[in-house]
Design a protein around this motif. Sequence first.
Motif, PDB file in Angstrom:
ATOM      1  N   ALA A 362       0.827  -1.214   0.000  1.00  0.00           N
ATOM      2  CA  ALA A 362       0.000   0.000   0.000  1.00  0.00           C
ATOM      3  C   ALA A 362       0.860   1.262   0.000  1.00  0.00           C
ATOM      4  CB  ALA A 362      -0.931  -0.011   1.217  1.00  0.00           C
ATOM      5  N   ALA A 363       2.079   1.140   0.520  1.00  0.00           N
ATOM      6  CA  ALA A 363       2.966   2.312   0.573  1.00  0.00           C
ATOM      7  C   ALA A 363       3.822   2.429  -0.686  1.00  0.00           C
ATOM      8  CB  ALA A 363       3.859   2.218   1.813  1.00  0.00           C
ATOM      9  N   GLY A 364       3.571   1.568  -1.678  1.00  0.00           N
ATOM     10  CA  GLY A 364       4.258   1.714  -2.961  1.00  0.00           C
ATOM     11  C   GLY A 364       5.518   0.882  -3.106  1.00  0.00           C
ATOM     12  N   PHE A 365       5.805   0.008  -2.136  1.00  0.00           N
ATOM     13  CA  PHE A 365       6.964  -0.876  -2.280  1.00  0.00           C
ATOM     14  C   PHE A 365       6.562  -2.105  -3.098  1.00  0.00           C
ATOM     15  CE2 PHE A 365       7.813   1.500   1.674  1.00  0.00           C
ATOM     16  CZ  PHE A 365       9.102   1.971   1.403  1.00  0.00           C
ATOM     17  N   ASP A 366       7.543  -2.939  -3.377  1.00  0.00           N
ATOM     18  CA  ASP A 366       7.318  -4.172  -4.142  1.00  0.00           C
ATOM     19  C   ASP A 366       7.684  -5.336  -3.215  1.00  0.00           C
ATOM     20  OD1 ASP A 366       7.055  -6.070  -6.122  1.00  0.00           O
ATOM     21  OD2 ASP A 366       8.978  -5.610  -7.073  1.00  0.00           O
ATOM     22  N   PRO A 367       6.822  -5.605  -2.226  1.00  0.00           N
ATOM     23  CA  PRO A 367       7.262  -6.494  -1.142  1.00  0.00           C
ATOM     24  C   PRO A 367       7.171  -7.978  -1.447  1.00  0.00           C
ATOM     25  CG  PRO A 367       5.047  -5.711  -0.721  1.00  0.00           C
ATOM     26  CD  PRO A 367       5.467  -5.088  -2.013  1.00  0.00           C
ATOM     27  N   VAL A 368       8.077  -8.729  -0.842  1.00  0.00           N
ATOM     28  CA  VAL A 368       7.999 -10.184  -0.790  1.00  0.00           C
ATOM     29  C   VAL A 368       8.227 -10.560   0.668  1.00  0.00           C
ATOM     30  CG1 VAL A 368       8.909 -12.371  -1.649  1.00  0.00           C
ATOM     31  CG2 VAL A 368       9.256 -10.284  -2.973  1.00  0.00           C
ATOM     32  N   THR A 369       7.402 -11.472   1.175  1.00  0.00           N
ATOM     33  CA  THR A 369       7.578 -11.925   2.559  1.00  0.00           C
ATOM     34  C   THR A 369       7.917 -13.406   2.552  1.00  0.00           C
ATOM     35  OG1 THR A 369       6.081 -10.243   3.399  1.00  0.00           O
ATOM     36  CG2 THR A 369       6.424 -12.174   4.806  1.00  0.00           C
ATOM     37  N   VAL A 370       8.954 -13.758   3.261  1.00  0.00           N
ATOM     38  CA  VAL A 370       9.399 -15.160   3.306  1.00  0.00           C
ATOM     39  C   VAL A 370       9.462 -15.610   4.764  1.00  0.00           C
ATOM     40  CG1 VAL A 370      11.311 -16.743   2.806  1.00  0.00           C
ATOM     41  CG2 VAL A 370      10.682 -14.965   1.151  1.00  0.00           C
ATOM     42  N   GLU A 371       8.816 -16.745   5.038  1.00  0.00           N
ATOM     43  CA  GLU A 371       8.822 -17.285   6.402  1.00  0.00           C
ATOM     44  C   GLU A 371       9.862 -18.402   6.511  1.00  0.00           C
ATOM     45  OE1 GLU A 371       5.026 -18.049   8.356  1.00  0.00           O
ATOM     46  OE2 GLU A 371       5.835 -19.949   9.119  1.00  0.00           O
ATOM     47  N   SER A 372      10.520 -18.440   7.648  1.00  0.00           N
ATOM     48  CA  SER A 372      11.462 -19.527   7.917  1.00  0.00           C
ATOM     49  C   SER A 372      11.484 -19.763   9.421  1.00  0.00           C
ATOM     50  CB  SER A 372      12.860 -19.174   7.410  1.00  0.00           C
ATOM     51  OG  SER A 372      13.309 -17.995   8.039  1.00  0.00           O
ATOM     52  N   ALA A 373      12.228 -20.762   9.854  1.00  0.00           N
ATOM     53  CA  ALA A 373      12.340 -21.036  11.285  1.00  0.00           C
ATOM     54  C   ALA A 373      13.800 -21.331  11.605  1.00  0.00           C
ATOM     55  CB  ALA A 373      11.464 -22.217  11.674  1.00  0.00           C
ATOM     56  N   ALA A 374      14.220 -20.946  12.794  1.00  0.00           N
ATOM     57  CA  ALA A 374      15.606 -21.187  13.215  1.00  0.00           C
ATOM     58  C   ALA A 374      15.619 -21.364  14.727  1.00  0.00           C
ATOM     59  CB  ALA A 374      16.483 -20.006  12.805  1.00  0.00           C
ATOM     60  N   ASP A 375      16.678 -21.980  15.234  1.00  0.00           N
ATOM     61  CA  ASP A 375      16.815 -22.151  16.677  1.00  0.00           C
ATOM     62  C   ASP A 375      17.347 -20.863  17.308  1.00  0.00           C
ATOM     63  OD1 ASP A 375      16.013 -24.854  16.630  1.00  0.00           O
ATOM     64  OD2 ASP A 375      18.027 -25.437  15.963  1.00  0.00           O
ATOM     65  N   ASP A 376      16.907 -20.594  18.522  1.00  0.00           N
ATOM     66  CA  ASP A 376      17.396 -19.377  19.189  1.00  0.00           C
ATOM     67  C   ASP A 376      18.844 -19.540  19.617  1.00  0.00           C
ATOM     68  OD1 ASP A 376      16.650 -21.203  21.292  1.00  0.00           O
ATOM     69  OD2 ASP A 376      16.799 -19.523  22.682  1.00  0.00           O
ATOM     70  N   HIS A 377      19.248 -20.793  19.950  1.00  0.00           N
ATOM     71  CA  HIS A 377      20.666 -21.063  20.184  1.00  0.00           C
ATOM     72  C   HIS A 377      20.949 -22.489  19.737  1.00  0.00           C
ATOM     73  CE1 HIS A 377      19.011 -22.215  24.307  1.00  0.00           C
ATOM     74  NE2 HIS A 377      19.716 -23.283  24.023  1.00  0.00           N
ATOM     75  N   LYS A 378      22.198 -22.905  19.810  1.00  0.00           N
ATOM     76  CA  LYS A 378      22.556 -24.229  19.284  1.00  0.00           C
ATOM     77  C   LYS A 378      21.686 -25.310  19.914  1.00  0.00           C
ATOM     78  CE  LYS A 378      24.961 -25.041  16.619  1.00  0.00           C
ATOM     79  NZ  LYS A 378      24.639 -25.004  15.151  1.00  0.00           N
ATOM     80  N   ALA A 379      21.059 -26.129  19.062  1.00  0.00           N
ATOM     81  CA  ALA A 379      20.073 -27.098  19.534  1.00  0.00           C
ATOM     82  C   ALA A 379      20.686 -28.134  20.462  1.00  0.00           C
ATOM     83  CB  ALA A 379      19.400 -27.771  18.349  1.00  0.00           C
ATOM     84  N   TYR A 380      22.036 -28.350  20.361  1.00  0.00           N
ATOM     85  CA  TYR A 380      22.648 -29.350  21.238  1.00  0.00           C
ATOM     86  C   TYR A 380      22.747 -28.865  22.672  1.00  0.00           C
ATOM     87  CZ  TYR A 380      27.011 -26.720  20.374  1.00  0.00           C
ATOM     88  OH  TYR A 380      27.954 -25.741  20.277  1.00  0.00           O
ATOM     89  N   TYR A 381      22.631 -27.548  22.883  1.00  0.00           N
ATOM     90  CA  TYR A 381      22.664 -27.033  24.248  1.00  0.00           C
ATOM     91  C   TYR A 381      21.228 -27.012  24.782  1.00  0.00           C
ATOM     92  CZ  TYR A 381      23.727 -24.341  28.380  1.00  0.00           C
ATOM     93  OH  TYR A 381      23.872 -23.961  29.684  1.00  0.00           O
ATOM     94  N   PRO A 382      21.007 -27.520  26.013  1.00  0.00           N
ATOM     95  CA  PRO A 382      19.626 -27.659  26.501  1.00  0.00           C
ATOM     96  C   PRO A 382      18.821 -26.358  26.433  1.00  0.00           C
ATOM     97  CG  PRO A 382      21.175 -28.691  28.026  1.00  0.00           C
ATOM     98  CD  PRO A 382      22.003 -28.006  26.983  1.00  0.00           C
ATOM     99  N   GLY A 383      17.540 -26.530  26.206  1.00  0.00           N
ATOM    100  CA  GLY A 383      16.599 -25.401  26.315  1.00  0.00           C
ATOM    101  C   GLY A 383      16.465 -24.568  25.069  1.00  0.00           C
ATOM    102  N   SER A 384      16.867 -25.108  23.915  1.00  0.00           N
ATOM    103  CA  SER A 384      16.715 -24.274  22.713  1.00  0.00           C
ATOM    104  C   SER A 384      15.260 -24.272  22.252  1.00  0.00           C
ATOM    105  CB  SER A 384      17.638 -24.762  21.598  1.00  0.00           C
ATOM    106  OG  SER A 384      17.064 -25.857  20.938  1.00  0.00           O
TER     107      SER A 384
END
Length: 465
Positions: A362-384
């Motif tokens: 609506a503001a005149g840009f040419d947008p593309v939105t892409v969704e992804s997922a990632a771990d907040d910290h290394k998955a091998y360390y507990p509590g990710s």
Amino acid sequence: MHVVMIGGSDAGISAALRARELDPSAEVTVVLEDAYPNFSICGIPYYVSGEIPHWRNLAHRTVADLEAAGMRLRTDTTARRIDVPGRKLLISSADGGEEVLSYDKLIVGTGAVPVRPPVTGVAGHGALRPADGVHLLHSMGDTFAVMATLDQAAPASAVIVGAGYIGLEMADALTVRGLRVTQMEQLPEVLPTVDPQLGALVHGELAARGVEVLAGTNVQAITKAPPGQGGRLEVAATTADGSAVTRTADMVLVVVGVRPETTLAADAGATLGVKGAIAVDPGMRTSLPDIYAAGDCVITHHRLLGVTYLPLGTTAHKQGRIAGENALGGNRAFAGSLGTQVVKIFDQAAARTGLRDHEAAAAGFDPVTVESAADDHKAYYPGSHRITIRVTGDRTTGRLLGLQLSGHKNAGIAKRVDIAATAIFHGMTVDAVSDLDLSYTPPLGSPWDAIQMGTQAWTRATQRR
Ligand SMILES: Cc1cc2nc3c(=O)[nH]c(=O)nc-3n(C[C@H](O)[C@H](O)[C@H](O)COP(=O)(O)OP(=O)(O)OC[C@H]3O[C@@H](n4cnc5c(N)ncnc54)[C@H](O)[C@@H]3O)c2cc1C
């Protein structure tokens, strides 16, 4: 030099503190219509939940702190009329006594008031009141009324009308207090300030905590329930397919947004702008001589949209500080908002900055939105925890336009939205986010931070290398 602020919340007090900081000889008076200067109304849900034990703890500063900073506080005092050519303000105290204050510069920080939707029992003749268990929520006064209902009526159940961030925080708070909560939202998904994909994650968290969520549900009437109905109030609504739905509850909270409180400034002849908010330049000057305005009562200069209305506490603090500085002869400009915000609902956090796809288009840009997922910290360390990230960039220029994310409350959601806000503020491309030197240790992050994984997913999807 006498500077008068109208409003004792984020904008008014920030202005007063800045004025006194710049010129300790300046006479600074703050006029506010209640007795709670400098209270963090953003913290109300945590006082209601019991996490903050006393309402006094919500004060950013005590009255003594504020007076020690050199401002004079006129509490329980309402500003009635501004005499612009005479530079005078008519005020009245709680006992009805009137007085005229002369000013050299005036700063209007009258904030916002909650919207009272056209729902039977909420607006118009016969509207139900807090004593009946029907509440709006914005001020400390509203908070005390909610607490009185909780303490005196011992409600077992509540309906919350509205699932914006305040409604959601209150669903969390009332559930923590042991109430059975139903949340009704007329839009198809909760937290409509983010994309429905992220709203759905918040929806899942609410459901997991026992909150009944009725999205796509339009509330028509709140009435007193006949005895024996399992609640003293009845909420009648219609779902998206037109079917009727009713719930009984002991209390109802109506939180469907705010509108700028501009009566005083408008009556004085100030020009109004978007959503009826007071028009100000980036220096917080209104159209009236020697009168500034800041906070939820003014339009918002936005770095990507130009001018909009985006009431937020962070913005009110910044604008108030600029108004205070400029009232003393400064020439500072508000650099513009990006609408950066974060909310915690139970164990889930959600955040956004910049623009969503449809807003960017609506503001005149040419947008593309892409969704992804990632771990907040290394998955091998507990509590990710997994973080869901939605990156919006401009296909033509590669510029980062917006970023939204949701994940566990301990997954660094606020830190990451703030990185994105900084990148957008400085006009970075999506691709350039990968160049940022971000911190890493396995218990707290990854060599490529989650946000960089998100921007790289965008670049891959749009084949920008
Ligand atoms: C429950 C809740 C949670 C929130 N959470 C967040 C959050 O997490 N993050 C965030 O950024 N924002 C949050 N906000 C929004 C934020 O609190 C507001 O944007 C901010 O307080 C606006 O500050 P303000 O000074 O412009 O206005 P307000 O806080 O609305 O204050 C207006 C002041 O003006 C006074 N006043 C009005 N008219 C007159 C008059 N005629 N005479 C004298 N005094 C007058 C009022 O008494 C008050 O002191 C939240 C708001 C609520 C209600």
